[in-house]
Design a protein around this motif. Structure first.
Motif, PDB file in Angstrom:
ATOM      1  N   ALA A 212       0.795  -1.291  -0.159  1.00  0.00           N
ATOM      2  CA  ALA A 212      -0.045   0.018  -0.189  1.00  0.00           C
ATOM      3  C   ALA A 212       0.736   1.264  -0.225  1.00  0.00           C
ATOM      4  O   ALA A 212       0.667   2.136  -0.782  1.00  0.00           O
ATOM      5  N   GLU A 213       1.981   1.091   0.669  1.00  0.00           N
ATOM      6  CA  GLU A 213       2.714   2.226   0.760  1.00  0.00           C
ATOM      7  C   GLU A 213       3.664   2.612  -0.524  1.00  0.00           C
ATOM      8  O   GLU A 213       3.694   3.778  -1.064  1.00  0.00           O
ATOM      9  N   GLN A 214       3.935   1.582  -1.238  1.00  0.00           N
ATOM     10  CA  GLN A 214       4.589   1.683  -2.587  1.00  0.00           C
ATOM     11  C   GLN A 214       3.622   2.134  -3.578  1.00  0.00           C
ATOM     12  O   GLN A 214       3.997   2.831  -4.350  1.00  0.00           O
ATOM     13  N   LEU A 215       2.053   1.718  -3.407  1.00  0.00           N
ATOM     14  CA  LEU A 215       1.180   2.184  -4.385  1.00  0.00           C
ATOM     15  C   LEU A 215       1.038   3.456  -4.329  1.00  0.00           C
ATOM     16  O   LEU A 215       0.926   4.449  -5.235  1.00  0.00           O
ATOM     17  N   ILE A 216       1.036   3.877  -3.002  1.00  0.00           N
ATOM     18  CA  ILE A 216       0.545   5.557  -2.785  1.00  0.00           C
ATOM     19  C   ILE A 216       1.875   6.306  -3.182  1.00  0.00           C
ATOM     20  O   ILE A 216       1.744   7.388  -3.868  1.00  0.00           O
ATOM     21  N   ALA A 217       3.198   5.739  -2.936  1.00  0.00           N
ATOM     22  CA  ALA A 217       4.237   6.722  -3.454  1.00  0.00           C
ATOM     23  C   ALA A 217       4.229   6.578  -4.886  1.00  0.00           C
ATOM     24  O   ALA A 217       4.601   7.584  -5.552  1.00  0.00           O
ATOM     25  N   ALA A 218       3.799   5.429  -5.617  1.00  0.00           N
ATOM     26  CA  ALA A 218       3.943   5.391  -7.108  1.00  0.00           C
ATOM     27  C   ALA A 218       2.894   6.589  -7.676  1.00  0.00           C
ATOM     28  O   ALA A 218       3.158   7.035  -8.590  1.00  0.00           O
ATOM     29  N   LEU A 219       1.743   6.454  -6.805  1.00  0.00           N
ATOM     30  CA  LEU A 219       0.600   7.553  -7.409  1.00  0.00           C
ATOM     31  C   LEU A 219       0.977   9.054  -7.279  1.00  0.00           C
ATOM     32  O   LEU A 219       0.552   9.775  -7.981  1.00  0.00           O
ATOM     33  N   LEU A 220       1.688   9.219  -6.075  1.00  0.00           N
ATOM     34  CA  LEU A 220       2.136  10.781  -5.670  1.00  0.00           C
ATOM     35  C   LEU A 220       3.445  10.942  -6.701  1.00  0.00           C
ATOM     36  O   LEU A 220       3.393  12.158  -7.327  1.00  0.00           O
ATOM     37  N   LEU A 221       4.052   9.920  -7.301  1.00  0.00           N
ATOM     38  CA  LEU A 221       5.071  10.307  -8.144  1.00  0.00           C
ATOM     39  C   LEU A 221       4.372  10.548  -9.493  1.00  0.00           C
ATOM     40  O   LEU A 221       4.884  11.487 -10.337  1.00  0.00           O
ATOM     41  N   LEU A 222       3.487   9.717  -9.900  1.00  0.00           N
ATOM     42  CA  LEU A 222       2.905  10.009 -11.128  1.00  0.00           C
ATOM     43  C   LEU A 222       2.132  11.361 -11.464  1.00  0.00           C
ATOM     44  O   LEU A 222       2.117  11.977 -11.984  1.00  0.00           O
ATOM     45  N   ALA A 223       1.260  11.851 -10.094  1.00  0.00           N
ATOM     46  CA  ALA A 223       0.956  13.072 -10.097  1.00  0.00           C
ATOM     47  C   ALA A 223       1.933  14.293 -10.147  1.00  0.00           C
ATOM     48  O   ALA A 223       1.679  15.152 -11.034  1.00  0.00           O
ATOM     49  N   ASN A 282      12.378   2.811 -12.617  1.00  0.00           N
ATOM     50  CA  ASN A 282      11.242   2.135 -12.959  1.00  0.00           C
ATOM     51  C   ASN A 282      11.253   1.163 -14.349  1.00  0.00           C
ATOM     52  O   ASN A 282      10.619   0.262 -14.377  1.00  0.00           O
ATOM     53  N   LEU A 283      12.014   1.843 -15.268  1.00  0.00           N
ATOM     54  CA  LEU A 283      12.156   1.144 -16.425  1.00  0.00           C
ATOM     55  C   LEU A 283      12.973  -0.033 -16.342  1.00  0.00           C
ATOM     56  O   LEU A 283      12.678  -1.075 -16.712  1.00  0.00           O
ATOM     57  N   LEU A 284      14.069  -0.130 -15.623  1.00  0.00           N
ATOM     58  CA  LEU A 284      14.976  -1.296 -15.166  1.00  0.00           C
ATOM     59  C   LEU A 284      14.226  -2.226 -14.463  1.00  0.00           C
ATOM     60  O   LEU A 284      14.210  -3.368 -14.642  1.00  0.00           O
ATOM     61  N   ARG A 285      13.435  -1.728 -13.405  1.00  0.00           N
ATOM     62  CA  ARG A 285      12.536  -2.794 -12.518  1.00  0.00           C
ATOM     63  C   ARG A 285      11.656  -3.587 -13.197  1.00  0.00           C
ATOM     64  O   ARG A 285      11.298  -4.554 -13.056  1.00  0.00           O
ATOM     65  N   GLY A 341       0.885  -1.946 -11.919  1.00  0.00           N
ATOM     66  CA  GLY A 341       1.041  -1.388 -13.359  1.00  0.00           C
ATOM     67  C   GLY A 341       1.268  -0.119 -13.418  1.00  0.00           C
ATOM     68  O   GLY A 341       0.542   0.707 -14.446  1.00  0.00           O
ATOM     69  N   LEU A 342       1.615   0.793 -12.577  1.00  0.00           N
ATOM     70  CA  LEU A 342       2.288   2.158 -12.935  1.00  0.00           C
ATOM     71  C   LEU A 342       3.665   2.540 -13.249  1.00  0.00           C
ATOM     72  O   LEU A 342       4.044   3.582 -13.511  1.00  0.00           O
ATOM     73  N   GLY A 343       4.626   1.307 -13.566  1.00  0.00           N
ATOM     74  CA  GLY A 343       5.919   1.680 -13.675  1.00  0.00           C
ATOM     75  C   GLY A 343       6.038   2.317 -15.025  1.00  0.00           C
ATOM     76  O   GLY A 343       6.680   3.319 -15.218  1.00  0.00           O
ATOM     77  N   LEU A 344       5.575   1.778 -16.097  1.00  0.00           N
ATOM     78  CA  LEU A 344       5.933   2.508 -17.493  1.00  0.00           C
ATOM     79  C   LEU A 344       4.895   3.734 -17.530  1.00  0.00           C
ATOM     80  O   LEU A 344       5.171   4.618 -18.509  1.00  0.00           O
ATOM     81  N   SER A 345       3.732   3.816 -16.889  1.00  0.00           N
ATOM     82  CA  SER A 345       3.024   5.261 -16.816  1.00  0.00           C
ATOM     83  C   SER A 345       3.885   6.094 -16.516  1.00  0.00           C
ATOM     84  O   SER A 345       4.220   7.300 -16.695  1.00  0.00           O
ATOM     85  N   ILE A 346       4.683   5.836 -15.174  1.00  0.00           N
ATOM     86  CA  ILE A 346       5.654   6.698 -14.596  1.00  0.00           C
ATOM     87  C   ILE A 346       6.842   7.128 -15.371  1.00  0.00           C
ATOM     88  O   ILE A 346       6.986   8.350 -15.699  1.00  0.00           O
ATOM     89  N   VAL A 347       7.383   6.240 -16.211  1.00  0.00           N
ATOM     90  CA  VAL A 347       8.359   6.306 -17.189  1.00  0.00           C
ATOM     91  C   VAL A 347       8.060   7.489 -18.400  1.00  0.00           C
ATOM     92  O   VAL A 347       8.473   8.220 -18.504  1.00  0.00           O
TER      93      VAL A 347
END
Length: 375
Positions: A212-223, A282-285, A341-347
Motif C-alpha cells: 500500500a505504501e508503494q502504491l501511494i508513493a507511485a501515485l504521488l510520483l505519477l501526479a 522504474n524502467l529497469l525494474r 501497473g504504474l511503472g511504465l506510466s511513470i516512465v
C-alpha cells in the motif's frame, strides 16, 4: 486528365496558410471582377463605334471610292483603339490585382492578429504559468469574444491545477502517516515471540502494508510528473543507471534474471534528478520484474537515447500502448505477478515532462525493447 490537375491545385491551395489563401482570394476576386468589367466595356465600345460607323455610312460623303476609304479608316481606328484599350486595361488589371493581393495580405494580417496571439499563448502557457492572460483590447467583436473565452478557460484550468497541487501536497502526509502508524502497530503488537500461526499473519499484514505504501508513493510520483518540471539542473544519467542496477541486483537474483551493464555513454541531461532517478529505476525494474526465469536485461546508451531490452514471452504490437496506461498490465504472457501497473506510466509521464520521447516495440525473441530519447 484535367480533373487530377484540378484536384492537385486544390490540394496545394489547402496547404497554404490561411492568410495567404485569403490574399489569393482577394486577388482572384478582383481579377475576375475586373475581367468582367473590361469585357463589358469592350463589348459596349465595339457596339457604340459600330453604330457610329453605320451612321457615317448613311450620310452622303461623295463618290463610292471616298466612302470606302472612310469606312476602312474608321474600322482601322476602331480596331487599333480597342486593341490599345484591351492591352493597357489588361496590364492595369494585373497590376491592380497584385495590389489587391498585397492589400488583402495586410488586412488579413491585421484581422488575424488576435488569432495569432491566442495561438502563441496556447503554445506558450503551461501548468507552471497559467496565471498569464491574453487580456485582448479593442472592439467587442467575434475575435475579442474568442480571446475572452480563452482567458475564461485558463481560469478554470488554473483552478483545477491548483486543486491538484494542493491534493498532492496534502496526500503525501495524509496517506503516508496512517500507513506508517499501521506498520508500527503491527510490528509492536505482533512482536516476537509469537505463536506459530500468527507469524504468517504478521508477515502478510506487513507485506500488504508495504505494498500500500508503494502504491501511494507511485501515485504521488505519477501526479508530480504530470505537473511538469519546476526546477532543473545538470544530471549525469550514467551514475543514476549504475546505482539503479546495483539496487536491483537482489531482485534480479530472486527472479533469476541477469542484468548486463550498460554499453556506451549517455550525454549529461538537464532535468529533475529525483524524477530522472525514478524514470530509470522504474524502467529497469519493469524489465526485471516482467521477465522469464534465466532471462536477461540489456541496457544500451547512445548519445541521448537510453534503451532497455528484456526477454520474455511474445507481446502483441497492437497492445503496446496499453502498457503505458495506469494499472494496465499484459499479465497473461509475462512472468511478473507483482506491481501495480504504474511503472511504465511513470516512465512516460516523467519522459514527457523532460521533453523526451518514449518508444516501445516487441523484442526479437520476446519481451520488450523500450527506448527513451532525450532532447
Amino acid at each position: 486528365m484535367s480533373r487530377p490537375r484540378a484536384l492537385d491545385a486544390r490540394d496545394v491551395l489547402s496547404r497554404l496558410p490561411f492568410r495567404t489563401r485569403l490574399a489569393v482570394a482577394f486577388s482572384a476576386l478582383f481579377l475576375l471582377a475586373g475581367t468582367a468589367l473590361l469585357a463589358f466595356v469592350v463589348v459596349l465600345a465595339r457596339y457604340g463605334t459600330a453604330r457610329q460607323v453605320a451612321g457615317i455610312e448613311a450620310e452622303p460623303v461623295g463618290d463610292g471610292i471616298s466612302l470606302r476609304k472612310v469606312d476602312t479608316t474608321v474600322r482601322a481606328v476602331q480596331d487599333a483603339a480597342l486593341e490599345q484599350m484591351v492591352l493597357w486595361s489588361g496590364i492595369g488589371l494585373i497590376v491592380m490585382a497584385l495590389l489587391a493581393g498585397l492589400t488583402g495580405w495586410w488586412l488579413a494580417g491585421r484581422a488575424l492578429r488576435p488569432v495569432a496571439a491566442v495561438t502563441e499563448a496556447a503554445r506558450r502557457i503551461g501548468d507552471t504559468n497559467l496565471d498569464e492572460r491574453l487580456a485582448l483590447t479593442g472592439p467587442d467583436d467575434e475575435l475579442h469574444r474568442l480571446a475572452d473565452t480563452f482567458d475564461t478557460m485558463l481560469d478554470r484550468l488554473q483552478r483545477a491545477f491548483d486543486s491538484q497541487r494542493r491534493f498532492v501536497a496534502n496526500a503525501s502526509h495524509e496517506l503516508r502517516t496512517p500507513l506508517a502508524a499501521q506498520r508500527a502497530s503491527i510490528e509492536v503488537g505482533l512482536a516476537d515471540p509469537l505463536p506459530g500461526h500468527l507469524v504468517g499473519v504478521r508477515d502478510d499484514l506487513l507485506t500488504t502494508n508495504r505494498e500500500a505504501e508503494q502504491l501511494i508513493a507511485a501515485l504521488l510520483l505519477l501526479a508530480r510528473s504530470e505537473r511538469g518540471l519546476e526546477e532543473t539542473e545538470p544530471v549525469d544519467p550514467t551514475g543514476i543507471i549504475a546505482t539503479s542496477i546495483t539496487e536491483l541486483r537482489p531482485l534480479a537474483a530472486e527472479m533469476a534474471v541477469e542484468i548486463h551493464a550498460p554499453v556506451g555513454t549517455l550525454l549529461p541531461l538537464n532535468g529533475d534528478p529525483v524524477l530522472l532517478r525514478h524514470l530509470i529505476t522504474n524502467l529497469l525494474r519493469n524489465a526485471v520484474q516482467y521477465n522469464r526465469p534465466r532471462g536477461r536485461v540489456d541496457v544500451s546508451l547512445t548519445g541521448r537515447t537510453l534503451t532497455v531490452t528484456n526477454t520474455g514471452g511474445p507481446v502483441d504490437p497492437a497492445r503496446l500502448d496499453d502498457l503505458f496506461e495506469p494499472f494496465r498490465r499484459l499479465g497473461q504472457d509475462r512472468v511478473g505477478t507483482t506491481g501495480h501497473g504504474l511503472g511504465l506510466s511513470i516512465v512516460r509521464f516523467i519522459a514527457h515532462a523532460h521533453g523526451a520521447q518514449v518508444t516501445a516495440r516487441p523484442g526479437p525473441d520476446g519481451g520488450l525493447r523500450i527506448g527513451v530519447t532525450f532532447p
